[in-house]
Write a protein that holds these residues in place. Structure first.
Motif, PDB file in Angstrom:
ATOM      1  N   ASP A   9      43.466  39.895  49.130  1.00  0.00           N
ATOM      2  CA  ASP A   9      42.442  39.198  48.352  1.00  0.00           C
ATOM      3  C   ASP A   9      43.086  38.562  47.121  1.00  0.00           C
ATOM      4  OD1 ASP A   9      40.390  38.445  46.603  1.00  0.00           O
ATOM      5  OD2 ASP A   9      39.147  40.181  47.100  1.00  0.00           O
ATOM      6  N   SER A  20      41.927  37.240  44.435  1.00  0.00           N
ATOM      7  CA  SER A  20      41.392  37.634  43.129  1.00  0.00           C
ATOM      8  C   SER A  20      41.901  39.012  42.727  1.00  0.00           C
ATOM      9  CB  SER A  20      39.861  37.596  43.120  1.00  0.00           C
ATOM     10  OG  SER A  20      39.327  38.546  44.016  1.00  0.00           O
ATOM     11  N   ALA A  44      44.183  39.873  39.503  1.00  0.00           N
ATOM     12  CA  ALA A  44      43.781  40.955  38.592  1.00  0.00           C
ATOM     13  C   ALA A  44      44.908  41.973  38.442  1.00  0.00           C
ATOM     14  CB  ALA A  44      42.510  41.625  39.093  1.00  0.00           C
ATOM     15  N   GLY A  74      40.697  38.192  37.467  1.00  0.00           N
ATOM     16  CA  GLY A  74      40.079  38.543  38.740  1.00  0.00           C
ATOM     17  C   GLY A  74      38.962  37.573  39.070  1.00  0.00           C
ATOM     18  N   THR A  75      38.430  36.901  38.041  1.00  0.00           N
ATOM     19  CA  THR A  75      37.422  35.870  38.270  1.00  0.00           C
ATOM     20  C   THR A  75      38.011  34.479  38.052  1.00  0.00           C
ATOM     21  OG1 THR A  75      36.633  36.009  35.990  1.00  0.00           O
ATOM     22  CG2 THR A  75      35.488  37.363  37.621  1.00  0.00           C
ATOM     23  N   ASN A  80      40.952  31.494  38.734  1.00  0.00           N
ATOM     24  CA  ASN A  80      41.453  30.953  39.994  1.00  0.00           C
ATOM     25  C   ASN A  80      42.816  30.306  39.754  1.00  0.00           C
ATOM     26  OD1 ASN A  80      41.536  30.221  42.662  1.00  0.00           O
ATOM     27  ND2 ASN A  80      40.208  28.446  42.416  1.00  0.00           N
TER      28      ASN A  80
END
Length: 100
Positions: free
Chosen positions: A35, A37, A41, A72-73, A75
């Motif tokens: 993942d 994100s 993170a 994590g949010t 991009n």
């Protein structure tokens, strides 16, 4: 009989990232999931374990921009993530996946 109150300290991954080996093992474990994100993170956790201001200067970003990219949010581009990893003394590598 009154129950004894137990207090716990807040868990923070940064507290366990003491060496480059710790950082690499953590990033590799997160990359298993794939993942993006979570990977960003995790890089953020690793960055917080070091001097974030110096890292921001090394990668040519503001501290706030770096925090946002690695929240994590955010991009971040792959180029940004590899530049950050390199500045942290890490690198990404590719291995064949194990097909079942």
């Amino acid at each position: 009989m009154e129950a004894k109150k137990v207090e716990f300290s807040r868990y923070d991954t940064v507290d366990y990232l003491q060496s480059e080996e710790d950082m690499a093992a953590y990033l590799n474990a997160v990359m298993e999931d794939g993942d993006p994100s979570l990977i960003a993170a995790a890089l953020g956790d690793i960055a917080r374990s070091r001097n974030i201001s110096q890292l921001a200067r090394d990668v040519g970003m503001s501290r706030e921009g770096l925090y946002k990219a690695l929240s994590g949010t955010g991009n971040p581009t792959f180029a940004t993530m590899t530049k950050i990893a390199k500045s942290l003394g890490l690198r990404f590598s590719v291995q064949p996946s194990k097909l079942v």
